[in-house]
Structures are given as C-alpha cells and as structure tokens.
Write a protein that holds these residues in place. Structure first.
Motif, PDB file in Angstrom:
ATOM      1  N   LEU A  98      11.777  -4.274   1.390  1.00 56.66           N
ATOM      2  CA  LEU A  98      11.415  -3.634   0.431  1.00 56.66           C
ATOM      3  C   LEU A  98       9.691  -3.317   0.368  1.00 56.66           C
ATOM      4  O   LEU A  98       8.935  -2.799  -0.352  1.00 56.66           O
ATOM      5  N   ALA A  99       9.492  -4.858   1.511  1.00 56.34           N
ATOM      6  CA  ALA A  99       7.574  -5.280   0.457  1.00 56.34           C
ATOM      7  C   ALA A  99       6.991  -4.680   1.406  1.00 56.34           C
ATOM      8  O   ALA A  99       6.465  -3.200   0.787  1.00 56.34           O
ATOM      9  N   ILE A 100       7.694  -3.629   2.672  1.00 54.95           N
ATOM     10  CA  ILE A 100       7.083  -2.880   3.745  1.00 54.95           C
ATOM     11  C   ILE A 100       6.883  -1.077   3.174  1.00 54.95           C
ATOM     12  O   ILE A 100       5.964  -0.665   3.007  1.00 54.95           O
ATOM     13  N   ALA A 101       7.931  -1.163   2.242  1.00 52.04           N
ATOM     14  CA  ALA A 101       8.238   0.286   1.887  1.00 52.04           C
ATOM     15  C   ALA A 101       7.565   0.300   1.074  1.00 52.04           C
ATOM     16  O   ALA A 101       6.422   1.035   0.233  1.00 52.04           O
ATOM     17  N   VAL A 102       6.705  -0.812  -0.074  1.00 54.55           N
ATOM     18  CA  VAL A 102       6.526  -1.230  -1.572  1.00 54.55           C
ATOM     19  C   VAL A 102       4.620  -0.304  -1.265  1.00 54.55           C
ATOM     20  O   VAL A 102       4.065   0.089  -1.523  1.00 54.55           O
ATOM     21  N   ALA A 103       4.340  -1.515   0.002  1.00 53.40           N
ATOM     22  CA  ALA A 103       2.928  -0.858   0.789  1.00 53.40           C
ATOM     23  C   ALA A 103       2.785  -0.141   1.110  1.00 53.40           C
ATOM     24  O   ALA A 103       1.861   0.506   0.660  1.00 53.40           O
ATOM     25  N   ALA A 104       3.863   0.149   2.574  1.00 49.34           N
ATOM     26  CA  ALA A 104       3.494   1.241   2.619  1.00 49.34           C
ATOM     27  C   ALA A 104       3.101   2.675   1.620  1.00 49.34           C
ATOM     28  O   ALA A 104       2.396   4.041   2.408  1.00 49.34           O
TER      29      ALA A 104
END
Lengths: 217, 217
Positions: B30-36
């Motif tokens: 989720l962290a990767i998804a929101v950032a990317a």
C-alpha cells in the motif's frame, strides 16, 4: 556473474516448446471457461431462484479461495472418487471452471447491454428461444465483450505455471528441470520471466488497441 | 478424530502465518502504491517512465514466476533472501504495482470541477489534495483495494511452492502424511474463505454506502 549466451541458445528450443504447451493449456482452459461462463450467464438471467443462488455461491467460493489450492483439491480428490484424469486435463478443468466465474460476469453484462427492443422485435417476428439467443442477442452482445474477455485470457495465461505444482510440464516446470541440471537459475528464470512478459504485455497492448477501436465505433 | 486433533492446529498455525505475510506485504504494498501512484500523477517524465516500467513489468509476469525468480535466480546475483522474505517482498511489489494503477484511476475519477473549485477558492495545492481530492479518491479506491487484498491473501498460497509453512503448505504436509485430501484441502479452502470473505464483503458494503454521496463528473 557473466551471462552465458551460448547456453541460452542451447536451452531456447526446449523453452520454446514449453511455451507452446503453456499457450495450448491456456487456450483450452479459456475455451472451457467461455462455454461454462456463457451457460452461467444465461442461467442467471432465468428467474429460477435456487439456480441463481447456487451460481452465486459457487462464484463467491471460487473467487475467495486460491486457485492453487483448488488445483491440489482436484488433483488429489478426483482419483479418490473414481475419476482418473491425468494432471494436464485436471489443470485445464480447474482453471476453466475458475475463470468461468469471471467470463460469466462479462457475458452477463454484455447480454444485458443488448437493447430490449431487439428481443421484442425478434419475438414479434415469431422467432423463439434458442434462435433468438443465437441469431439476434449473442452476435450483438459478444463484439463489445471481446476486450474484457481478452484481458481475462491474458490473466489466465499467467496462471498456467501453477500447474507445475501438480507435475504438468508447462514453461515454469520445464525451466525448473533445465535449471536444476545446469544450476543456471539466473539465465533460465530470467528467460521465463521475459517470455511471459513479452506475451502478456504484447497481448494487452493489442487488447487496448481493440478497446480503443470498439469505443470509437 | 485423532487425525483432526493433529491436523487442525497445524492448519490454524499455517493460516496465522498466511495472515501475517498478507498483513506485512499488504502494508508495504500500500505504501508503494500510494507513493508511486501520486508521484506518477505529478512528477517528472523520467520518474514517470520508471514507475510505468515497474508497474508493467510486475503486471506482465505473474507473482508465481517472480517468486521463483526471487528465490532461485536472485541468489546468483548475490542477494540471498529466505523463502519467507523473498515471498513477502514479491507479494508487496505486486500489490504496489496493481495498487499504483488503482490510486491513479481513483484520483482521475474525482471530477475536474472539484480541482477547479479549489483553485478558484485559492486553496493551496496540498490542501486541495489532502482535504478534497484524496478523501474523495479514497472512497472510490476502497472496493478495488478490497479486491486487491483478497488477491493478496490468496497470493500467499503461492509461497507454499518455496517451502514457506503457510496454510497451503501445512495442508499439503498433512495430506502427504495422513491422506484424507478431501477433508484437509476442503478445510484449507474453508479457512481461506473465512479470512477472505470479511475483506471482500466489507469492501462491497463500504462501496455501496460511499456511492450515495459521491460527486459525479
């Protein structure tokens, strides 16, 4: 780590053959999922409550549990109840029945999108039952569904490697065998990933193109 | 009943590990998804290209192939991960790739007028995002993210192929030592269903409520 290109050339024919096997499995499983999915979609439009509830429960169960466990279940349980099926047909059956829950949704939406007037005109022309489906409704319903169905075919193709767990020699299992002999996992596994990427990314580009054309029609 | 007292605790322990993997990979993903997803919307072309490459690569090959790659090929590049680490990392990167697209889609789905209204009111960009766009995008992202979390939970089953003792592995071990595939794989499927159903149904219920007050384009 030096990548050995001669070795890659050596194993390419075997990987190519296994890629064809993977594609064959994907196409057969997808064909089954289309047949069963269309059946589900038509049955769901009938007003029989028990049937509709049964299909709903099946869909939920199939989608909320992992395909890989469904494969194990079929592979170990079918022989126990007297159905002797080799690993590959078992895998095709399980993947086909799994993806039927997805294709049936596409079919359902597509069928409902055909205007009511089409049915009524067909009926008023004296056409009945299966003829209306085959000659009037489905031909109009299927064309707009092709992109959505295509995306499911790509997704299905990427799941064929799961069959390696029930001893089917598709691409991943073949690659594993090759790599196990030479211990060159880097070259072999990278090739496998590239083959999958090229086929599925290429297909999704084609599907996106098709979708664009469908929209501008 | 002897068998049940021996098998059930093993399965429950496996289910617990599946949940732990899903939670860890989910949080990271989720962290990767929101950032990317957010960076892809605003930042420079090179970064956007890199994020696009990441997303397409992970979506174009399957998680199963990537798990094999991370576990068997990556060590040859000098990166040695345990089976659990390799599996969790691959699942997280997958969730990140699919999630990036969801975040982007959800942000795009917020009507343009909302952004324009914020601009007209003279709100700073970060307030526009934090107070107006993201909360509305979130309501649209819950359903696809719920589906993604179900996929993640099911995806943890893939780790059984590289000897992580999660639920599916525990089931296979139990079947190979005492048989009873119908009961044991049946129980495994039901356990997955019990874990996945609250996520799927919760997300659907949330989505139904959120739709009532969503602004349309």
């Amino acid at each position: 780590m030096i990548i050995d290109f001669a070795y890659i050339g050596e194993i390419l024919p075997a990987l190519f053959g296994a890629t064809l096997a993977t594609l064959r499995i994907a196409v057969l499983a997808f064909g089954l999922s289309l047949l069963v999915g269309l059946g589900f979609a038509i049955l769901r439009l009938s007003k029989r409550r028990g049937l509709v509830a049964g299909i709903f429960a099946y869909t939920e169960f199939i989608r909320l549990t992992p395909l890989i466990v469904q494969l194990f279940f079929a592979y170990y349980v079918l022989p126990e109840i007297g159905i002797q099926l080799p690993a590959e047909p078992t895998g095709i059956l399980v993947i086909g029945l799994h993806y039927a829950t997805y294709t049936s949704e596409v079919f359902g939406t597509g069928i409902l999108a055909v205007q009511r007037g089409q049915w009524e005109s067909a009926w008023s022309l004296g056409l009945r039952g299966w003829v209306v489906w085959r000659k009037i409704v489905l031909p109009q319903a299927i064309r707009p569904m092709v992109p959505a169905l295509g995306n499911y075919l790509v997704q299905l193709f990427k799941e064929v490697p799961l069959l390696s767990t029930i001893t089917v020699y598709e691409l991943l299992n073949t690659a594993n065998l090759i790599a196990g002999q030479s211990f060159r996992y880097l070259e072999v596994m990278t090739l496998v990933a590239l083959i999958f990427f090229v086929i599925s990314y290429g297909s999704s580009l084609m599907i996106a193109n098709l979708e664009e054309r469908e929209r501008s029609r | 009943m002897d068998a049940a007292t021996y098998v059930l605790p093993a399965l429950l322990k496996g289910a617990w590990i599946s949940l732990l993997v899903a939670v860890q990979a989910g949080a990271l993903g989720l962290a990767i998804a929101v950032a990317a997803g957010a960076l892809r919307e605003m930042a420079n072309p090179i970064l956007r290209f890199a994020i696009g490459l990441y997303v397409e690569f992970f979506r174009g090959t399957s998680a199963f192939i990537q798990i094999y790659w991370a576990y068997f090929a990556l060590p040859m590049l000098g990166v040695r991960l345990s089976a659990l680490e390799a599996g969790t990392a691959v699942l997280a990167l997958n969730i990140g790739a699919y999630g990036t697209e969801i975040v982007r889609g959800a942000l795009k789905a917020v009507p343009r007028g909302q952004r324009e209204a914020c601009h007209a009111l003279g709100l700073p960009v970060w307030i526009t995002y934090v107070k107006v766009l993201i909360p509305q995008a979130l309501t649209r992202a819950i359903l696809p993210f719920g589906n993604l979390m179900v996929d993640l939970l099911k995806g943890t089953a893939l780790l059984s192929a590289i000897t992580v003792t999660e639920l599916t592995f525990a089931g296979r071990q139990a079947v190979s030592s005492i048989g009873h595939p119908f009961l044991i794989f049946g129980a495994v499927l039901v356990l997955y269903l019990i874990m996945a159903a609250p996520i799927a149904w919760g997300a659907r219920a949330f989505d139904r409520r959120a739709r009532r007050w969503q602004t349309e384009a």
